[in-house]
Scaffold this motif. Sequence first.
Motif, PDB file in Angstrom:
ATOM      1  N   VAL A   4       0.838  -1.206   0.000  1.00 40.31           N
ATOM      2  CA  VAL A   4       0.000   0.000   0.000  1.00 40.31           C
ATOM      3  C   VAL A   4       0.872   1.256   0.000  1.00 40.31           C
ATOM      4  O   VAL A   4       0.623   2.204  -0.745  1.00 40.31           O
ATOM      5  N   GLU A   5       1.912   1.246   0.837  1.00 41.31           N
ATOM      6  CA  GLU A   5       2.805   2.412   0.884  1.00 41.31           C
ATOM      7  C   GLU A   5       3.465   2.643  -0.468  1.00 41.31           C
ATOM      8  O   GLU A   5       3.583   3.780  -0.935  1.00 41.31           O
ATOM      9  N   ASN A   6       3.885   1.546  -1.104  1.00 37.38           N
ATOM     10  CA  ASN A   6       4.538   1.679  -2.399  1.00 37.38           C
ATOM     11  C   ASN A   6       3.542   2.131  -3.470  1.00 37.38           C
ATOM     12  O   ASN A   6       3.866   2.972  -4.316  1.00 37.38           O
ATOM     13  N   ALA A   7       2.321   1.595  -3.399  1.00 36.10           N
ATOM     14  CA  ALA A   7       1.281   2.031  -4.338  1.00 36.10           C
ATOM     15  C   ALA A   7       1.007   3.521  -4.140  1.00 36.10           C
ATOM     16  O   ALA A   7       0.880   4.281  -5.102  1.00 36.10           O
ATOM     17  N   ALA A   8       0.954   3.933  -2.864  1.00 37.18           N
ATOM     18  CA  ALA A   8       0.684   5.345  -2.566  1.00 37.18           C
ATOM     19  C   ALA A   8       1.826   6.232  -3.059  1.00 37.18           C
ATOM     20  O   ALA A   8       1.595   7.324  -3.588  1.00 37.18           O
ATOM     21  N   ALA A   9       3.050   5.752  -2.896  1.00 34.41           N
ATOM     22  CA  ALA A   9       4.204   6.508  -3.379  1.00 34.41           C
ATOM     23  C   ALA A   9       4.135   6.659  -4.899  1.00 34.41           C
ATOM     24  O   ALA A   9       4.678   7.594  -5.462  1.00 34.41           O
ATOM     25  N   ASN A  10       3.460   5.718  -5.546  1.00 36.40           N
ATOM     26  CA  ASN A  10       3.272   5.785  -6.997  1.00 36.40           C
ATOM     27  C   ASN A  10       1.865   6.284  -7.358  1.00 36.40           C
ATOM     28  O   ASN A  10       1.276   5.881  -8.359  1.00 36.40           O
ATOM     29  N   ARG A  11       1.318   7.079  -6.487  1.00 42.63           N
ATOM     30  CA  ARG A  11       0.118   7.882  -6.709  1.00 42.63           C
ATOM     31  C   ARG A  11      -1.226   7.178  -6.597  1.00 42.63           C
ATOM     32  O   ARG A  11      -2.248   7.740  -6.978  1.00 42.63           O
ATOM     33  N   ALA A  12      -1.246   5.954  -6.116  1.00 41.39           N
ATOM     34  CA  ALA A  12      -2.550   5.351  -5.818  1.00 41.39           C
ATOM     35  C   ALA A  12      -3.102   6.024  -4.557  1.00 41.39           C
ATOM     36  O   ALA A  12      -2.343   6.511  -3.725  1.00 41.39           O
ATOM     37  N   GLU A  13      -4.421   6.055  -4.440  1.00 44.58           N
ATOM     38  CA  GLU A  13      -5.019   6.668  -3.246  1.00 44.58           C
ATOM     39  C   GLU A  13      -5.612   5.581  -2.366  1.00 44.58           C
ATOM     40  O   GLU A  13      -6.280   4.686  -2.857  1.00 44.58           O
ATOM     41  N   ILE A  14      -5.361   5.688  -1.076  1.00 45.23           N
ATOM     42  CA  ILE A  14      -5.918   4.703  -0.149  1.00 45.23           C
ATOM     43  C   ILE A  14      -6.940   5.398   0.732  1.00 45.23           C
ATOM     44  O   ILE A  14      -6.687   6.462   1.270  1.00 45.23           O
ATOM     45  N   MET A  15      -8.110   4.818   0.840  1.00 44.67           N
ATOM     46  CA  MET A  15      -9.176   5.400   1.654  1.00 44.67           C
ATOM     47  C   MET A  15      -9.569   4.400   2.734  1.00 44.67           C
ATOM     48  O   MET A  15     -10.182   3.385   2.455  1.00 44.67           O
ATOM     49  N   LEU A  16      -9.202   4.717   3.977  1.00 48.11           N
ATOM     50  CA  LEU A  16      -9.533   3.836   5.093  1.00 48.11           C
ATOM     51  C   LEU A  16     -10.941   4.150   5.593  1.00 48.11           C
ATOM     52  O   LEU A  16     -11.486   5.223   5.357  1.00 48.11           O
ATOM     53  N   GLU A  17     -11.500   3.210   6.321  1.00 48.90           N
ATOM     54  CA  GLU A  17     -12.848   3.347   6.885  1.00 48.90           C
ATOM     55  C   GLU A  17     -13.839   3.815   5.821  1.00 48.90           C
ATOM     56  O   GLU A  17     -14.685   4.676   6.077  1.00 48.90           O
ATOM     57  N   THR A  18     -13.672   3.271   4.639  1.00 48.45           N
ATOM     58  CA  THR A  18     -14.539   3.598   3.517  1.00 48.45           C
ATOM     59  C   THR A  18     -15.213   2.302   3.061  1.00 48.45           C
ATOM     60  O   THR A  18     -14.634   1.505   2.336  1.00 48.45           O
ATOM     61  N   GLU A  19     -16.391   2.074   3.573  1.00 54.53           N
ATOM     62  CA  GLU A  19     -17.082   0.816   3.314  1.00 54.53           C
ATOM     63  C   GLU A  19     -17.994   0.969   2.099  1.00 54.53           C
ATOM     64  O   GLU A  19     -18.745   1.947   1.993  1.00 54.53           O
ATOM     65  N   VAL A  20     -17.902   0.020   1.187  1.00 56.66           N
ATOM     66  CA  VAL A  20     -18.739   0.063  -0.007  1.00 56.66           C
ATOM     67  C   VAL A  20     -20.153  -0.416   0.359  1.00 56.66           C
ATOM     68  O   VAL A  20     -20.325  -1.504   0.916  1.00 56.66           O
ATOM     69  N   ALA A  21     -21.112   0.438   0.056  1.00 52.13           N
ATOM     70  CA  ALA A  21     -22.498   0.105   0.418  1.00 52.13           C
ATOM     71  C   ALA A  21     -23.322  -0.305  -0.802  1.00 52.13           C
ATOM     72  O   ALA A  21     -24.316  -1.020  -0.681  1.00 52.13           O
ATOM     73  N   GLY A  22     -22.921   0.154  -1.991  1.00 52.00           N
ATOM     74  CA  GLY A  22     -23.679  -0.195  -3.191  1.00 52.00           C
ATOM     75  C   GLY A  22     -22.904   0.176  -4.443  1.00 52.00           C
ATOM     76  O   GLY A  22     -22.023   1.041  -4.398  1.00 52.00           O
ATOM     77  N   ILE A  23     -23.199  -0.518  -5.529  1.00 57.40           N
ATOM     78  CA  ILE A  23     -22.512  -0.233  -6.798  1.00 57.40           C
ATOM     79  C   ILE A  23     -23.549  -0.214  -7.914  1.00 57.40           C
ATOM     80  O   ILE A  23     -24.380  -1.141  -8.012  1.00 57.40           O
ATOM     81  N   SER A  24     -23.528   0.835  -8.720  1.00 56.02           N
ATOM     82  CA  SER A  24     -24.398   0.835  -9.901  1.00 56.02           C
ATOM     83  C   SER A  24     -23.518   1.065 -11.135  1.00 56.02           C
ATOM     84  O   SER A  24     -22.355   1.475 -11.013  1.00 56.02           O
ATOM     85  N   TYR A  25     -24.057   0.783 -12.317  1.00 60.00           N
ATOM     86  CA  TYR A  25     -23.241   0.899 -13.532  1.00 60.00           C
ATOM     87  C   TYR A  25     -24.060   1.591 -14.608  1.00 60.00           C
ATOM     88  O   TYR A  25     -25.129   1.107 -14.991  1.00 60.00           O
ATOM     89  N   GLU A  26     -23.588   2.747 -15.031  1.00 58.71           N
ATOM     90  CA  GLU A  26     -24.234   3.404 -16.169  1.00 58.71           C
ATOM     91  C   GLU A  26     -23.224   4.279 -16.905  1.00 58.71           C
ATOM     92  O   GLU A  26     -22.236   4.709 -16.309  1.00 58.71           O
TER      93      GLU A  26
END
Lengths: 448, 481
Positions: B158-180
């Motif tokens: 995760v640290e290496n991904a973040a160093a390469n610009r990925a974003e990490i979001m803690l305490e972020t629970e997925v509640a639903g997904i839609s697609y359009e």
Amino acid sequence: MREADIVIIGGGPAGMAAAIEASKNGNKNIVLLERDRTLGGILQQCVHNGFGLHLFGEELTGPEYAERFIRQINELDIDVKLDTMVFDISKDKVVTAVNSEDGLIKLKARSIVLSTGCRERTRGALNIPGTRPAGIYTAGTAQRFVNMEGYMPGRKVVILGSGDIGLIMARRMTLEGAEVKMVCELMPYSGGLKRNIVQCLDDYNIPLKLSHTVVEIHGRERLEGVTVAKADEQGRPVDGTYEYVECDTLLLSVGLIPENELIGALPIEMDGTTSGPVVDESAQTSCEGIFACGNSVYVHDLVDYVTLEGYKAGKCAAEYVASLSSGSNAGSDVPVAGVGAKGTTAAEPKDMIRIKSGHGIRSVVPQQVHRECREDVRLFFRVGGIYHNAAFAVDSGDKTLHSVKRRIVTPGEMESIILTADMISKIKGDTVILSMPAGQEKGGEVNE
Amino acid sequence: MTYDVAVIGAGVVGALTARELSKYELRICILEKGADVASGSSKANSAIVHAGYDPLPGTLKARFNVKGNEMFERLSQELEVPFKRIGSLVLAFNEADMEVLQKLYERGAENGVPGLEILRGYEDTARIEPNVSTDVAGALYAPSAAITCPYELTYAAVENAAANRAEIMLETEVAGISYEDDLFKITTSQGDISSRFIVNAAGVFSDNAAAMIGDNSFEIKPRKGEYLLLDKSQGDMARTIVFQTPSTTSKGILVTPTVDGNLLMGPTSTDTSDREDLSTAISELQKVINGALRSVPGINLKQVITSFTGLRATPDTSDFIVSPSPVNKKFIHAAGIESPGLTAAPAIAEYVAGLLKDAGLELVQRKDFNPVRKSIVRFNDASDGKKAELIGGNRQYGRVICRCELVTEAEIVEAIRRPAGARTVDAVKRRTRAGMGRCQGGFCAPRIVEILSRELGVPAESIRKTDGSSMLLTGRTKEAL
């Protein structure tokens, strides 16, 4: 590398007393190392009173008791290093430590006093099954939070184990407005002092459930409750006695373990029953010039005795260093052999008398005395159960050197017996045994 | 904000996938419902990089196991994660067991496992593992098996991904997904997120995540495994990873040293319908003890430090599910990753990148990708000279907070300040070992609460042990009010 005559590791009551007495005995090259921010050790978090009754004839709080010694240390101008963590002691007595001010510190010591205290047993050591939520603390950790940091670790409390810190915390938490539901003790008797049971539980109507234990922990995030059960004689939970007790806090007061990891690599003989080093009447370990005192040797119930032991260790360490510097041994690390009770050197095994625990006795300290000892030696011991009108004897071969009676003895209270210089001089063999003559009735209530 | 890829779950699979994807010119986010990464199966497992003789040939498990094992060497160097190729033994206690070992040997050969060897008799086995039971009839020796630290690997990824610009979001629970309009709209506990692709690395909850797009093609049947961890004094009771011959009813209990020098034994295996049930039971722990003593009788049980439970994300399909969802090919499953999931994770990550490419994600190498991540310097492991140098550069190295493991304030502060850094006491513990020693945080917990409170700028009462409302303190004392 800086050289020091006496390096004292741990600035609690034992280490402070050792520093003071070593200084008063003429040594001016002492370094006292303490890992916390202040001297005093656990005394600083013991805001209740009852300290110093034996030594000062008055009841002081822990910090007040500590303050008397801190003042003396300042007056004697003893070199104290706070916030300093020792992490290695080499065989040639080089003590390695770190702190923020000095960085890495190496001290070449002529003598070392170990006064590292003890730690509390944890949930892991008990292996209580269930979940792993927040809200489970050793009693000492809770005590630090409440008394030193000003925070409450919880509101509805169950205490497992009736050690003294647990009893003290039952009262402390109650006074802070928490509800202490019960104290469970696996054994049929308490591990704490009688006076603490009266003053900390009885006075606040907190039930002490003997022969009870916690068999399961509930709650995911914060503790929600524990299952309590009666325990049989082997300590196993009894079917049909399970009871769910709602609580947000479980305090553990299930025993103390002398901290001796620092000396693990040194050839110091350890006592399996006390978990501390074997010491003689001068507080010297089996490693010459290394002394040990206080709770790192064995767990005490009264700080006054810890202090007295610290005095002894400090005095003997100073005498040891003086003996190194005097006469033909000046400046040499080769000591005079077997000088005896004046604490100078570690003797050959044949010059030592072993003191062993016999029937009914759990442990005894010191574990050995010099044959040439010309002073009275107080033996401290703990018994393995509750006995009424108990008799104790110190036997050398088939001869009884000394015997005493006690109206009541419990494992929670340390007992002592004095072996006079005269008795010691009469010991013929290399072993004496402290025991309770067989046939004495065990059990019964402490409150009679 | 629209991402190219949203990875659901920051366990070892999600973290390594995000790190793999961060090699490319992509906008990546990792969504983690816990207060820390590696807070599910990745924090509580056997920490073993398996050799690969166990999975049936032709399965994804077999493929990714052997590949993943090969990849670990370089990965652990790049990410500075502990990795020790200590080898493993599968013990046989009788002739029937020896026959099973022969089958495992053949299976391993077919899977491409290097160096397998069958040891016959106690003597030969004891030469590799001196403390093994004299009842042993022989063993399968796999020199390529190794140990690592699964949560350290996850933090590192995760640290290496973040160093390469990925974003990490803690305490972020997925509640639903839609697609359009060719976009996933992900509703989370922290607001909505749009993403072109999704990687489902939600561990024991991966079937729930799939169901959010109407994909009910598999189900996770979580399986509990209980472990006991022992003090370092017992660490050398096993030099290799010591397994037992699997039977139809049990895979047996393993005994292994950990990369930190402790001794680990377990796991049991029981089905549970509760995906958050991490409780231990005395009967299960007894099974661990019995099993471990059968292999290594000399273990001193007085040296037990703690017990814990891990949940395996066991799928009902009997193999890993690493494929596009039958409902939407831009939704890639990396699901049902039970054992040997830790071993397989690097290979799964690489494979998932390929699946995303197949589904239309353009992978353009990032020129400034930095594969290297440095671990937090362990004061305890530093030489005396290095210790002095560290304190000279930062005085906080001179303040020892955890006495048992000799962890300094500097290390704890760094653990908090790193990307996806520690917010909880357990997160500090896993990153630095503070509180993992003999006293189990008895002395240092108050100091760690104080440092967390100071660094995060929040009151001490809000500091938690782990997730949710696992606050350590309930308020101030009367005097302090």
